[in-house]
Motif scaffolding. Structure first.
Motif, PDB file in Angstrom:
ATOM      1  N   ALA A  52     -97.944  14.760 -63.407  1.00 51.73           N
ATOM      2  CA  ALA A  52     -97.525  16.120 -63.727  1.00 51.73           C
ATOM      3  C   ALA A  52     -96.007  16.235 -63.831  1.00 51.73           C
ATOM      4  CB  ALA A  52     -98.062  17.088 -62.668  1.00 51.73           C
ATOM      5  N   TRP A  53     -95.267  15.632 -62.873  1.00 53.90           N
ATOM      6  CA  TRP A  53     -93.807  15.801 -62.947  1.00 53.90           C
ATOM      7  C   TRP A  53     -93.212  15.002 -64.100  1.00 53.90           C
ATOM      8  CZ3 TRP A  53     -90.360  11.884 -62.832  1.00 53.90           C
ATOM      9  CH2 TRP A  53     -90.592  10.742 -62.067  1.00 53.90           C
ATOM     10  N   VAL A  65     -88.445   8.337 -69.399  1.00 63.19           N
ATOM     11  CA  VAL A  65     -89.123   8.138 -68.132  1.00 63.19           C
ATOM     12  C   VAL A  65     -90.480   7.501 -68.440  1.00 63.19           C
ATOM     13  CG1 VAL A  65     -90.153  10.454 -68.169  1.00 63.19           C
ATOM     14  CG2 VAL A  65     -89.868   9.271 -65.981  1.00 63.19           C
ATOM     15  N   GLU A  66     -90.975   6.670 -67.549  1.00 57.99           N
ATOM     16  CA  GLU A  66     -92.242   5.965 -67.791  1.00 57.99           C
ATOM     17  C   GLU A  66     -93.408   6.949 -67.687  1.00 57.99           C
ATOM     18  OE1 GLU A  66     -90.953   1.747 -65.747  1.00 57.99           O
ATOM     19  OE2 GLU A  66     -90.833   3.636 -64.661  1.00 57.99           O
ATOM     20  N   ARG A  67     -94.021   7.218 -68.820  1.00 64.06           N
ATOM     21  CA  ARG A  67     -95.127   8.176 -68.880  1.00 64.06           C
ATOM     22  C   ARG A  67     -96.453   7.436 -69.005  1.00 64.06           C
ATOM     23  NH1 ARG A  67     -93.304  12.209 -73.535  1.00 64.06           N
ATOM     24  NH2 ARG A  67     -95.094  13.443 -72.807  1.00 64.06           N
ATOM     25  N   PHE A  68     -97.521   8.069 -68.560  1.00 65.38           N
ATOM     26  CA  PHE A  68     -98.828   7.432 -68.531  1.00 65.38           C
ATOM     27  C   PHE A  68     -99.467   7.480 -69.921  1.00 65.38           C
ATOM     28  CE2 PHE A  68     -99.343   9.001 -63.870  1.00 65.38           C
ATOM     29  CZ  PHE A  68     -98.286   8.177 -63.491  1.00 65.38           C
ATOM     30  N   ILE A  69     -99.935   6.320 -70.382  1.00 68.14           N
ATOM     31  CA  ILE A  69    -100.589   6.215 -71.688  1.00 68.14           C
ATOM     32  C   ILE A  69    -102.009   6.774 -71.579  1.00 68.14           C
ATOM     33  CG2 ILE A  69    -101.435   4.581 -73.419  1.00 68.14           C
ATOM     34  CD1 ILE A  69     -99.080   2.748 -72.605  1.00 68.14           C
ATOM     35  N   MET A 113     -83.542  17.936 -62.668  1.00 70.43           N
ATOM     36  CA  MET A 113     -84.665  18.255 -63.551  1.00 70.43           C
ATOM     37  C   MET A 113     -85.966  17.688 -62.990  1.00 70.43           C
ATOM     38  SD  MET A 113     -82.703  17.464 -67.145  1.00 70.43           S
ATOM     39  CE  MET A 113     -84.166  17.558 -68.190  1.00 70.43           C
ATOM     40  N   MET A 114     -85.901  16.465 -62.476  1.00 70.38           N
ATOM     41  CA  MET A 114     -87.084  15.853 -61.875  1.00 70.38           C
ATOM     42  C   MET A 114     -87.552  16.668 -60.675  1.00 70.38           C
ATOM     43  SD  MET A 114     -87.530  12.016 -60.232  1.00 70.38           S
ATOM     44  CE  MET A 114     -86.399  12.339 -58.858  1.00 70.38           C
ATOM     45  N   HIS A 115     -86.616  17.085 -59.827  1.00 67.50           N
ATOM     46  CA  HIS A 115     -86.981  17.869 -58.650  1.00 67.50           C
ATOM     47  C   HIS A 115     -87.575  19.219 -59.039  1.00 67.50           C
ATOM     48  CE1 HIS A 115     -84.213  15.554 -55.632  1.00 67.50           C
ATOM     49  NE2 HIS A 115     -85.278  14.863 -56.020  1.00 67.50           N
ATOM     50  N   GLN A 116     -87.023  19.838 -60.061  1.00 66.79           N
ATOM     51  CA  GLN A 116     -87.620  21.085 -60.550  1.00 66.79           C
ATOM     52  C   GLN A 116     -89.055  20.850 -61.007  1.00 66.79           C
ATOM     53  OE1 GLN A 116     -84.972  22.546 -63.633  1.00 66.79           O
ATOM     54  NE2 GLN A 116     -84.132  24.104 -62.265  1.00 66.79           N
ATOM     55  N   SER A 117     -89.261  19.766 -61.738  1.00 67.21           N
ATOM     56  CA  SER A 117     -90.602  19.445 -62.233  1.00 67.21           C
ATOM     57  C   SER A 117     -91.566  19.188 -61.092  1.00 67.21           C
ATOM     58  CB  SER A 117     -90.533  18.217 -63.153  1.00 67.21           C
ATOM     59  OG  SER A 117     -89.679  18.437 -64.250  1.00 67.21           O
ATOM     60  N   GLN A 118     -91.099  18.495 -60.061  1.00 69.98           N
ATOM     61  CA  GLN A 118     -91.955  18.187 -58.913  1.00 69.98           C
ATOM     62  C   GLN A 118     -92.282  19.443 -58.117  1.00 69.98           C
ATOM     63  OE1 GLN A 118     -89.332  15.295 -57.185  1.00 69.98           O
ATOM     64  NE2 GLN A 118     -90.317  13.570 -58.217  1.00 69.98           N
ATOM     65  N   GLN A 119     -91.322  20.354 -58.047  1.00 67.71           N
ATOM     66  CA  GLN A 119     -91.512  21.543 -57.227  1.00 67.71           C
ATOM     67  C   GLN A 119     -92.477  22.540 -57.868  1.00 67.71           C
ATOM     68  OE1 GLN A 119     -87.762  22.609 -55.676  1.00 67.71           O
ATOM     69  NE2 GLN A 119     -88.573  23.909 -54.057  1.00 67.71           N
ATOM     70  N   GLU A 120     -92.703  22.405 -59.158  1.00 64.71           N
ATOM     71  CA  GLU A 120     -93.640  23.305 -59.835  1.00 64.71           C
ATOM     72  C   GLU A 120     -95.093  22.992 -59.494  1.00 64.71           C
ATOM     73  OE1 GLU A 120     -92.902  23.267 -64.000  1.00 64.71           O
ATOM     74  OE2 GLU A 120     -90.789  23.812 -63.801  1.00 64.71           O
ATOM     75  N   SER A 121     -95.320  21.809 -58.931  1.00 64.69           N
ATOM     76  CA  SER A 121     -96.690  21.400 -58.601  1.00 64.69           C
ATOM     77  C   SER A 121     -97.098  21.959 -57.245  1.00 64.69           C
ATOM     78  CB  SER A 121     -96.789  19.876 -58.578  1.00 64.69           C
ATOM     79  OG  SER A 121     -98.042  19.463 -58.086  1.00 64.69           O
TER      80      SER A 121
END
Length: 332
Positions: A52-53, A65-69, A113-121
């Motif tokens: 999600a993040w 960033v390494e994203r899941f295929i 930005m990563m921390h913002q993305s993580q905090q939305e979860s």
């Protein structure tokens, strides 16, 4: 390495696997679509959180960033029993990124930005991990007090190195106590504490085709976001002793995600913990207790590192105080 049926897992993806090489923490796959990495996640909730993040970060505009295929069924992961499996692209050539003021600023922005993305979860609760850190600090402090009392009772009349080590113990306990108290400070708002990786280091960054990439975190130990920042700044400063890079990172971070007084308190609480000195003193005392001939070089090296960390602590504490005008706070 976790044992799974690779052939069954790979059938979920469109890529045709030519060769599989098991490495320390992942499987390297040579496929007709290029090299891939297969990662096994012991915790499915952490895998989902990580997916999600990464996606939110890419939507914010940082795609390095390494994203899941996705699988044939457009799923971002495969479930195998109680474990999860993800596939990502393998980057063949990753260069070290230059340690400059500008790259520090870039890193600060991306981490925010990563921390913002993580905090939305809502999959993981930050307050749970803060409480774990508080309990760990309390436990270490209690263990340190017992160790100091035992050492003093046995070697209080000794001279030389043992006496020198004993002289370090009161300042060590004071630092551990201060760190523990700061972790429970009233200035920390529970609803603002987010989950992230326990330690972020320079190794999590690299240059690929001239672009800054954020890497790793496939089996993350988790904590609160302020520990992420504390670990990174400690790592950076111990390598280059450059406070400008520290400020540049924090400038970039706060441009995206401003840090509150409570955030700075947590950041300093993690930095104030005398990790290297505590580990070296604890090791020394335990080996002395079984009559081993123990050199003090490890403790001396830890003290040198601590001197650098103290400089960093003072600098960040000054930064935390300067812009604050909303009331009177206890000095950090």
């Amino acid at each position: 390495m976790d044992k799974i049926d690779l052939s069954e897992v790979c059938q979920n993806y469109r890529a045709r696997v030519i060769r599989v090489t098991p490495l320390d923490d992942y499987y390297l796959l040579e496929t007709n679509r290029g090299p891939k990495e297969l990662h096994v996640w012991p915790r499915v909730d952490v895998m989902r959180w990580s997916f999600a993040w990464r996606e939110r970060l890419a939507r914010q505009g940082f795609r390095e960033v390494e994203r899941f295929i996705r699988t044939r069924e457009s799923k971002p992961y495969v479930l195998v029993g109680k474990q999860g499996v993800t596939m990502t692209d393998h980057l063949r050539k990753v260069d070290s990124y230059p340690s400059t003021v500008y790259t520090s600023y870039q890193c600060g922005r991306v981490v925010a930005m990563m921390h913002q993305s993580q905090q939305e979860s809502n999959l993981l609760a930050g307050i749970d991990y803060l409480q774990q850190e508080q309990m760990k600090a309390e436990t270490e402090w209690t263990r340190a007090k017992a160790l100091v009392e035992s050492f003093r009772s046995k070697y209080r009349r000794e001279k030389g190195e043992k006496r020198w080590v004993a002289g370090l113990m009161d300042p060590l306990l004071q630092r551990m106590e201060r760190s523990t108290i700061m972790l429970g400070s009233d200035s920390i708002a529970a609803d603002s504490v987010g989950v992230s990786h326990r330690d972020l280091f320079r190794d999590n960054w690299g240059l690929v085709s001239g672009k800054l990439h954020l890497r790793g975190f496939f089996r993350p130990a988790l904590s609160v976001q302020q520990r992420d920042v504390a670990s990174y700044l400690r790592d950076v400063y111990l390598r280059n002793q450059d406070l400008q890079q520290v400020d540049s990172f924090l400038d970039g971070y706060e441009e995206v995600k401003p840090l509150s007084y409570g955030d700075y308190t947590l950041l300093l609480a993690f930095m104030a913990r005398p990790r290297e000195i505590w580990k070296s003193v604890e090791s020394y005392v335990k080996r002395v207790a079984v009559n081993e001939d123990v050199p003090i070089t490890g403790i001396e090296q830890a003290l040198l590192s601590q001197q650098s960390i103290d400089t960093l602590l003072r600098h960040i504490a000054d930064r935390a105080e300067r812009p604050r005008s909303e009331g009177i706070h206890e000095p950090l």
